[in-house]
Scaffold this motif. Sequence first.
Motif, PDB file in Angstrom:
ATOM      1  N   GLU A 156       1.132  -1.323   0.187  1.00 27.51           N
ATOM      2  CA  GLU A 156      -0.114   0.110   0.037  1.00 27.51           C
ATOM      3  C   GLU A 156       1.036   1.491  -0.176  1.00 27.51           C
ATOM      4  O   GLU A 156       2.021   1.874   0.308  1.00 27.51           O
ATOM      5  CB  GLU A 156      -0.620  -0.270   0.986  1.00 27.51           C
ATOM      6  CG  GLU A 156      -1.855   1.020   1.206  1.00 27.51           C
ATOM      7  CD  GLU A 156      -0.934   1.891   2.278  1.00 27.51           C
ATOM      8  OE1 GLU A 156      -1.189   3.590   2.305  1.00 27.51           O
ATOM      9  OE2 GLU A 156      -0.059   2.100   3.217  1.00 27.51           O
ATOM     10  N   SER A 157       0.302   2.510  -0.977  1.00 24.67           N
ATOM     11  CA  SER A 157       0.870   2.952  -0.932  1.00 24.67           C
ATOM     12  C   SER A 157       0.583   4.907  -1.149  1.00 24.67           C
ATOM     13  O   SER A 157      -0.703   4.598  -1.397  1.00 24.67           O
ATOM     14  CB  SER A 157       2.023   3.479  -2.261  1.00 24.67           C
ATOM     15  OG  SER A 157       2.429   4.935  -3.013  1.00 24.67           O
ATOM     16  N   GLY A 281       7.401   2.905  -7.791  1.00 27.84           N
ATOM     17  CA  GLY A 281       5.771   3.306  -6.296  1.00 27.84           C
ATOM     18  C   GLY A 281       4.750   4.017  -7.280  1.00 27.84           C
ATOM     19  O   GLY A 281       5.190   5.004  -7.974  1.00 27.84           O
ATOM     20  N   VAL A 282       3.613   3.808  -6.537  1.00 28.46           N
ATOM     21  CA  VAL A 282       2.254   3.938  -7.774  1.00 28.46           C
ATOM     22  C   VAL A 282       1.356   4.107  -6.291  1.00 28.46           C
ATOM     23  O   VAL A 282       1.305   3.166  -5.533  1.00 28.46           O
ATOM     24  CB  VAL A 282       1.023   3.394  -8.695  1.00 28.46           C
ATOM     25  CG1 VAL A 282       0.514   3.997  -8.892  1.00 28.46           C
ATOM     26  CG2 VAL A 282       2.679   3.593 -10.212  1.00 28.46           C
ATOM     27  N   ALA A 283       1.295   5.131  -7.012  1.00 29.68           N
ATOM     28  CA  ALA A 283      -0.354   5.532  -5.180  1.00 29.68           C
ATOM     29  C   ALA A 283      -1.627   4.484  -5.383  1.00 29.68           C
ATOM     30  O   ALA A 283      -2.020   4.348  -6.011  1.00 29.68           O
ATOM     31  CB  ALA A 283      -0.519   7.126  -4.754  1.00 29.68           C
ATOM     32  N   SER A 284      -1.459   4.089  -4.275  1.00 34.27           N
ATOM     33  CA  SER A 284      -2.887   3.217  -4.273  1.00 34.27           C
ATOM     34  C   SER A 284      -3.980   3.738  -4.488  1.00 34.27           C
ATOM     35  O   SER A 284      -4.941   2.855  -5.308  1.00 34.27           O
ATOM     36  CB  SER A 284      -2.825   2.733  -2.849  1.00 34.27           C
ATOM     37  OG  SER A 284      -2.161   2.292  -2.360  1.00 34.27           O
ATOM     38  N   ARG A 285      -4.435   5.162  -4.545  1.00 27.14           N
ATOM     39  CA  ARG A 285      -5.355   6.268  -5.145  1.00 27.14           C
ATOM     40  C   ARG A 285      -5.425   5.567  -6.524  1.00 27.14           C
ATOM     41  O   ARG A 285      -7.067   6.031  -7.507  1.00 27.14           O
ATOM     42  CB  ARG A 285      -5.709   6.469  -4.848  1.00 27.14           C
ATOM     43  CG  ARG A 285      -4.997   8.015  -4.713  1.00 27.14           C
ATOM     44  CD  ARG A 285      -5.488   9.618  -4.312  1.00 27.14           C
ATOM     45  NE  ARG A 285      -3.806  10.284  -4.075  1.00 27.14           N
ATOM     46  CZ  ARG A 285      -3.893  11.535  -3.717  1.00 27.14           C
ATOM     47  NH1 ARG A 285      -5.404  11.881  -3.079  1.00 27.14           N
ATOM     48  NH2 ARG A 285      -2.824  12.855  -4.075  1.00 27.14           N
ATOM     49  N   TYR A 286      -4.726   5.558  -7.104  1.00 29.37           N
ATOM     50  CA  TYR A 286      -4.231   5.715  -8.275  1.00 29.37           C
ATOM     51  C   TYR A 286      -3.769   4.280  -9.200  1.00 29.37           C
ATOM     52  O   TYR A 286      -3.977   4.195 -10.866  1.00 29.37           O
ATOM     53  CB  TYR A 286      -3.413   6.682  -9.565  1.00 29.37           C
ATOM     54  CG  TYR A 286      -3.771   7.839  -8.940  1.00 29.37           C
ATOM     55  CD1 TYR A 286      -4.272   8.717  -9.633  1.00 29.37           C
ATOM     56  CD2 TYR A 286      -2.316   8.517  -7.780  1.00 29.37           C
ATOM     57  CE1 TYR A 286      -4.625  10.408  -8.965  1.00 29.37           C
ATOM     58  CE2 TYR A 286      -2.701  10.083  -8.106  1.00 29.37           C
ATOM     59  CZ  TYR A 286      -3.884  11.222  -7.942  1.00 29.37           C
ATOM     60  OH  TYR A 286      -3.714  12.177  -7.873  1.00 29.37           O
TER      61      TYR A 286
END
Length: 318
Positions: A156-157, A281-286
Motif C-alpha cells: 500500500e502506498s 511506486g504508484v499511489a494506491s488511489r491511482y
Amino acid sequence: MRSPGFVRLLRQVPMLNRQQRSQLLAALRPALGLDSVCETIEQVRPAPLSCPDCGGSRHYRHGVNRGLQRYRCRACHRTFNALTGTPLARLRHREKWLDFSKEMLDSRSVRAAAKSVEIHRNTSFRWRHRFLGGIRRDQPERLTGIAEADELFLLESQKGSRKLDRPARKRGGVAHSRGISREHDCILVARDRGGQTCSFVTGRAAVTARQLYRHLLPVLDPDVLLVTDGHRAYQTFARQARIAHAFVDLRLGERVRGAVHVQNVNAYHQRLRSWLARFHGVASRYLPNYLGWRWALDGERIASPERLLRAAIGIFHT
C-alpha cells in the motif's frame, strides 16, 4: 488571410533556405497538431449530438472554440461542444494532446513527458490521469471459454498525500508483518485464453468471496470455466454463483493439469509488475488508472496516439 495574399506567400516558399524552412515547419506544428486533434474528436462525435445538461437534441451552431464547433441548446440555452462531459473537458493546449499520447504509449514518466511535450510537470500529471480516467473503463464486457483468475499484491502506498494515516516509510520499504496483510493492496486479474483481461483493485489483504461476487461475476460468461489456485474464496464464490470451477493446488506443487493452470494470468502479473517498477511506486488511489493503462498497452491493443486519444475521451454524452 485573403486568397491573393496567401498565393503570394506560397510563391515565396521555394525561396526559403533550409533554416527558414525549419522555422516555418516549427511555427506550423502547433496548428497542425490542433487540426489533427480536432479531426480525431470529430470522427468519434456521436450523431445526433445532444445537450449534456438536459439531453435535448435541438441545438444550433454557436461559434468555434479552439478548433471545435460549439453549440447552444434551444431548451436550456447552455453551450457545449464534443468534449463536454468527457474526461478531457476544459483541458488546454489541445495541439499537444497527440504528442502527449505518444509519450504515454512509450510509458514515459511524468517529468520526461513534460520535458518532451514542453508543458509543466503538474500539467503532465493532470493530463496523465485525465487520459487514464477514460482508458480504464475500456475493459472487455465478458470473459468466455476458460478464464483464469489470480491476485497480485502490492505494498500500500500513500505517495503524494499531504496527510498519512500511518507512520511514513522510505521508498521501497517493506510491510511490518510477514505474508499478506492489511498493508497490501489486492489486485484481482481475470484473463481468458483469448487474451481478454479484466483487472480490479478489490481492497486490502486477501480477496474474499464477497469481493469476487462484486467484481468478477459481472464479467464472467455463464458458460465459462473459471480456473484458479486453491484459495477457498474462489471455491465459495463459484459454488454460490453456480459457475464451473477448476483449480490447481499450488501448495502441493501442482502447476498444470491438462488445460487447468493459471500460467496465462501469472505471466500477465509478471509483465504488470515489471512495467510498474519504472514509475518507482504508484499511489494506491491511482492503481485503477495504471491497470487500465497496462491493459491498453498489452499486446499493442492501442498502438497509435489517435486511438489512445479516442479511448481517453471515453463515453460521449448521448
